[in-house]
Scaffold this motif. Structure first.
Motif, PDB file in Angstrom:
ATOM      1  N   LYS A 124       4.339  -7.437   0.606  1.00  0.00           N
ATOM      2  CA  LYS A 124       3.878  -6.444   1.563  1.00  0.00           C
ATOM      3  C   LYS A 124       4.385  -4.909   1.059  1.00  0.00           C
ATOM      4  CE  LYS A 124       1.827  -8.701   4.815  1.00  0.00           C
ATOM      5  NZ  LYS A 124       0.574  -8.350   5.325  1.00  0.00           N
ATOM      6  N   LEU A 199       8.651  -3.653   7.588  1.00  0.00           N
ATOM      7  CA  LEU A 199       8.899  -5.351   7.579  1.00  0.00           C
ATOM      8  C   LEU A 199      10.109  -5.688   7.756  1.00  0.00           C
ATOM      9  CD1 LEU A 199       7.295  -7.913   7.117  1.00  0.00           C
ATOM     10  CD2 LEU A 199       8.167  -7.714   4.816  1.00  0.00           C
ATOM     11  N   GLU A 224       5.693  -5.617  11.578  1.00  0.00           N
ATOM     12  CA  GLU A 224       5.611  -6.967  11.039  1.00  0.00           C
ATOM     13  C   GLU A 224       7.000  -7.824  10.744  1.00  0.00           C
ATOM     14  OE1 GLU A 224       3.232  -9.536   7.696  1.00  0.00           O
ATOM     15  OE2 GLU A 224       3.029  -7.593   7.885  1.00  0.00           O
TER      16      GLU A 224
END
Length: 258
Positions: A124, A199, A224
């Motif tokens: 990510k 994240l 996320e």
């Protein structure tokens, strides 16, 4: 005497409940700070990690009647040692574990290990915030610090050994949040906004571990999240309520009196 693996806030409350039910309690904790918190509420504590043999010696020394394991859901090694000690000392083992949180956020990915979480975060990139503690920090540092386009933020307890570990890992000090909880949703949001987090990596420590607040903060900001599932151990018995633990101790006591 009841030997109790402790160290968390709910474990301390359980120790008090067991004492108030009429039992002597000796809590085992890892840090001086945890021992001080026990002492503050009038509970005795043994400081230091214990293996099974050492637990057996303490059981014999204090003529303990049972082990109540209220260690952190992710302290699997401590639980394994406690189960072994109970078997060797021939005393009952009672596991108390805080309930798991019900996570409804659709931008959550569940993984089964710290390594899997680090792998996912590596794909990510971006600004990654860890709320997984210092014990496994090396797993994330080794995987993520060398990567371009990654800023790794770690939140941990403000302890000397944690700072020394960060220094050994060459973890940038501007990326360290050294704070003692509890953390509210508002504080979590403020920290995430401040660092521009893209994240969040956390673990399923239960509601008492403030997972709900972290997830709610991430959800409101649309961040996320990766959640590491609890390790699955084969406990002989598990309770999620203080009253059930005390009831089990009472039943054990009645059997011993027959």
């Amino acid at each position: 005497m009841i030997i109790m693996l402790s160290g968390t806030s709910d474990a301390r409350q359980l120790a008090l409940a067991i004492r108030d039910a009429g039992y002597d309690v000796l809590a085992t904790v890892v840090t001086e700070h945890a021992a001080e918190q026990m002492s503050y509420v009038g509970l005795r504590a043994h400081i230091g990690r214990l293996n099974a043999h050492e637990m057996v010696e303490i059981i014999k020394q204090h003529k303990a009647k049972a082990i109540v394991d209220a260690s952190h859901p992710f302290a699997e090694e401590a639980s394994q040692q406690a189960m072994q000690a109970a078997e060797e000392a021939n005393v009952p083992y009672i596991r108390y574990e805080r309930k798991e949180s019900v996570i409804m956020y659709d931008r959550v990915t569940f993984v089964d290990s710290y390594e899997a979480a680090a792998e996912y975060a590596a794909k990510k990139r971006g600004v990654i915030m860890l709320t997984t503690g210092s014990k496994t920090l090396h797993i994330f540092a080794e995987k993520l610090l060398p990567l371009p386009d990654v800023r790794l933020i770690a939140r941990m307890l403000p302890r000397k050994d944690n700072m020394e570990k960060c220094e050994q890992l060459r973890f940038p000090q501007e990326n360290i949040i050294a704070m003692q909880g509890p953390f509210t949703k508002q504080l979590d949001m403020a920290l995430m906004k401040h660092f521009g987090v893209t994240l969040l990596v956390t673990k399923e420590s239960g509601r008492v571990g403030f997972v709900d607040e972290k997830i709610a903060a991430a959800q409101q900001l649309g961040i996320e999240t990766v959640v590491i599932r609890r390790p699955k151990l084969s406990y002989p018995v598990v309770y999620h309520e203080f009253s059930d633990v005390i009831r089990a101790l009472e039943e054990m006591k009645k059997k011993g009196e027959k």
